[in-house]
Scaffold this motif. Sequence first.
Motif, PDB file in Angstrom:
ATOM      1  N   ILE A  67       8.077  33.741 -31.310  1.00  0.00           N
ATOM      2  CA  ILE A  67       8.122  33.208 -32.672  1.00  0.00           C
ATOM      3  C   ILE A  67       9.438  32.473 -32.903  1.00  0.00           C
ATOM      4  CG2 ILE A  67       8.244  33.868 -35.111  1.00  0.00           C
ATOM      5  CD1 ILE A  67       6.317  36.242 -34.256  1.00  0.00           C
ATOM      6  N   GLU A  68      10.532  33.060 -32.477  1.00  0.00           N
ATOM      7  CA  GLU A  68      11.844  32.428 -32.632  1.00  0.00           C
ATOM      8  C   GLU A  68      11.919  31.131 -31.828  1.00  0.00           C
ATOM      9  OE1 GLU A  68      14.661  35.459 -31.578  1.00  0.00           O
ATOM     10  OE2 GLU A  68      14.003  36.740 -33.211  1.00  0.00           O
ATOM     11  N   ARG A  69      11.308  31.100 -30.646  1.00  0.00           N
ATOM     12  CA  ARG A  69      11.292  29.882 -29.826  1.00  0.00           C
ATOM     13  C   ARG A  69      10.517  28.772 -30.538  1.00  0.00           C
ATOM     14  NH1 ARG A  69       8.270  26.880 -26.726  1.00  0.00           N
ATOM     15  NH2 ARG A  69       6.417  28.143 -27.059  1.00  0.00           N
ATOM     16  N   LEU A  70       9.359  29.141 -31.106  1.00  0.00           N
ATOM     17  CA  LEU A  70       8.553  28.149 -31.818  1.00  0.00           C
ATOM     18  C   LEU A  70       9.308  27.583 -33.025  1.00  0.00           C
ATOM     19  CD1 LEU A  70       5.064  29.891 -31.675  1.00  0.00           C
ATOM     20  CD2 LEU A  70       5.801  27.869 -30.399  1.00  0.00           C
ATOM     21  N   ILE A  71      10.038  28.427 -33.723  1.00  0.00           N
ATOM     22  CA  ILE A  71      10.834  27.967 -34.868  1.00  0.00           C
ATOM     23  C   ILE A  71      11.963  27.057 -34.396  1.00  0.00           C
ATOM     24  CG2 ILE A  71      12.445  28.727 -36.659  1.00  0.00           C
ATOM     25  CD1 ILE A  71      10.616  31.181 -37.034  1.00  0.00           C
ATOM     26  N   ARG A  72      12.638  27.470 -33.341  1.00  0.00           N
ATOM     27  CA  ARG A  72      13.787  26.717 -32.838  1.00  0.00           C
ATOM     28  C   ARG A  72      13.381  25.327 -32.333  1.00  0.00           C
ATOM     29  NH1 ARG A  72      15.080  30.205 -29.488  1.00  0.00           N
ATOM     30  NH2 ARG A  72      14.281  29.253 -27.612  1.00  0.00           N
ATOM     31  N   THR A  73      12.220  25.234 -31.684  1.00  0.00           N
ATOM     32  CA  THR A  73      11.773  23.961 -31.108  1.00  0.00           C
ATOM     33  C   THR A  73      10.952  23.129 -32.081  1.00  0.00           C
ATOM     34  OG1 THR A  73       9.764  24.954 -30.196  1.00  0.00           O
ATOM     35  CG2 THR A  73      11.744  24.920 -28.776  1.00  0.00           C
ATOM     36  N   GLY A  74      10.579  23.704 -33.229  1.00  0.00           N
ATOM     37  CA  GLY A  74       9.774  22.974 -34.198  1.00  0.00           C
ATOM     38  C   GLY A  74       8.277  23.026 -33.909  1.00  0.00           C
ATOM     39  N   GLU A  75       7.867  23.740 -32.865  1.00  0.00           N
ATOM     40  CA  GLU A  75       6.452  23.831 -32.507  1.00  0.00           C
ATOM     41  C   GLU A  75       5.664  24.716 -33.465  1.00  0.00           C
ATOM     42  OE1 GLU A  75       5.704  24.581 -28.256  1.00  0.00           O
ATOM     43  OE2 GLU A  75       7.836  24.153 -27.953  1.00  0.00           O
ATOM     44  N   TRP A  76       6.340  25.415 -34.369  1.00  0.00           N
ATOM     45  CA  TRP A  76       5.656  26.303 -35.310  1.00  0.00           C
ATOM     46  C   TRP A  76       4.674  25.528 -36.178  1.00  0.00           C
ATOM     47  CZ3 TRP A  76       6.179  25.264 -40.433  1.00  0.00           C
ATOM     48  CH2 TRP A  76       7.234  24.431 -40.796  1.00  0.00           C
ATOM     49  N   ARG A  77       4.923  24.244 -36.414  1.00  0.00           N
ATOM     50  CA  ARG A  77       4.039  23.439 -37.262  1.00  0.00           C
ATOM     51  C   ARG A  77       2.615  23.374 -36.704  1.00  0.00           C
ATOM     52  NH1 ARG A  77       8.988  20.892 -37.505  1.00  0.00           N
ATOM     53  NH2 ARG A  77       9.808  20.582 -39.590  1.00  0.00           N
ATOM     54  N   GLN A  78       2.479  23.463 -35.398  1.00  0.00           N
ATOM     55  CA  GLN A  78       1.151  23.418 -34.762  1.00  0.00           C
ATOM     56  C   GLN A  78       0.346  24.677 -35.051  1.00  0.00           C
ATOM     57  OE1 GLN A  78       2.056  22.861 -30.632  1.00  0.00           O
ATOM     58  NE2 GLN A  78       3.200  20.984 -30.996  1.00  0.00           N
ATOM     59  N   HIS A  79       0.998  25.734 -35.509  1.00  0.00           N
ATOM     60  CA  HIS A  79       0.336  27.014 -35.769  1.00  0.00           C
ATOM     61  C   HIS A  79       0.103  27.276 -37.247  1.00  0.00           C
ATOM     62  CE1 HIS A  79       0.808  28.133 -31.552  1.00  0.00           C
ATOM     63  NE2 HIS A  79       1.997  27.570 -31.643  1.00  0.00           N
ATOM     64  N   VAL A  80       0.423  26.302 -38.102  1.00  0.00           N
ATOM     65  CA  VAL A  80       0.197  26.446 -39.541  1.00  0.00           C
ATOM     66  C   VAL A  80      -1.057  25.674 -39.888  1.00  0.00           C
ATOM     67  CG1 VAL A  80       1.120  25.940 -41.839  1.00  0.00           C
ATOM     68  CG2 VAL A  80       2.644  26.700 -40.019  1.00  0.00           C
ATOM     69  N   PRO A  81      -2.064  26.359 -40.453  1.00  0.00           N
ATOM     70  CA  PRO A  81      -3.292  25.632 -40.803  1.00  0.00           C
ATOM     71  C   PRO A  81      -3.060  24.670 -41.967  1.00  0.00           C
ATOM     72  CG  PRO A  81      -3.382  27.894 -41.594  1.00  0.00           C
ATOM     73  CD  PRO A  81      -2.125  27.756 -40.785  1.00  0.00           C
ATOM     74  N   ASP A  82      -3.800  23.567 -41.967  1.00  0.00           N
ATOM     75  CA  ASP A  82      -3.727  22.627 -43.103  1.00  0.00           C
ATOM     76  C   ASP A  82      -4.358  23.286 -44.314  1.00  0.00           C
ATOM     77  OD1 ASP A  82      -2.549  20.643 -41.583  1.00  0.00           O
ATOM     78  OD2 ASP A  82      -4.478  19.827 -40.945  1.00  0.00           O
ATOM     79  N   HIS A  83      -3.814  23.011 -45.492  1.00  0.00           N
ATOM     80  CA  HIS A  83      -4.413  23.578 -46.699  1.00  0.00           C
ATOM     81  C   HIS A  83      -5.483  22.637 -47.162  1.00  0.00           C
ATOM     82  CE1 HIS A  83      -0.138  25.039 -47.618  1.00  0.00           C
ATOM     83  NE2 HIS A  83       0.035  23.976 -46.911  1.00  0.00           N
TER      84      HIS A  83
END
Length: 147
Positions: free
Chosen positions: A131-147
């Motif tokens: 989770i921290e890696r995804l936040i640090r690299t910005g890849e977390w956006r790929q795991h957030v569903p569109d509203h």
Amino acid sequence: MAQPTIEPLWQHLKTPSQWPNWVAYLASIPSVLAVFFLGWRYLQYRKSSRRLFKQLTYLGSVWRWNSPADLPMALKPYCPNCNALLVYEELGGRAGNQSQSVALHCEACQTIPTEQPGTWKYLQARAAREIERLIRTGEWRQHVPDH
């Protein structure tokens, strides 16, 4: 210097209309506050806000957490099939040279979605590191569903 600025402002506020201007300004304060509040909420919860990143499917389980900051807190695994909280069981590692592993069981649908080497604390730390890696690299956006 303040006197020339305050006097015209005071005259404007006292200028009669149906209501005095100061009453109109006073009545508009809640509207202005509402606009600022709605704008702040929009900025806080738009797709680019990390506050929306509270769930990750990783190692066969769905991990959820509370995250007021960048570090995940209260990290818990859930069943990808029925959304039940998973129960962990540590296997092996007590006698001789057996390698230790941890299995995550779903009591509701009687499945084991995750079995990994190591202990329960290691598995939680591994998910937290991802989770921290995804936040640090910005890849977390790929795991957030569109509203």
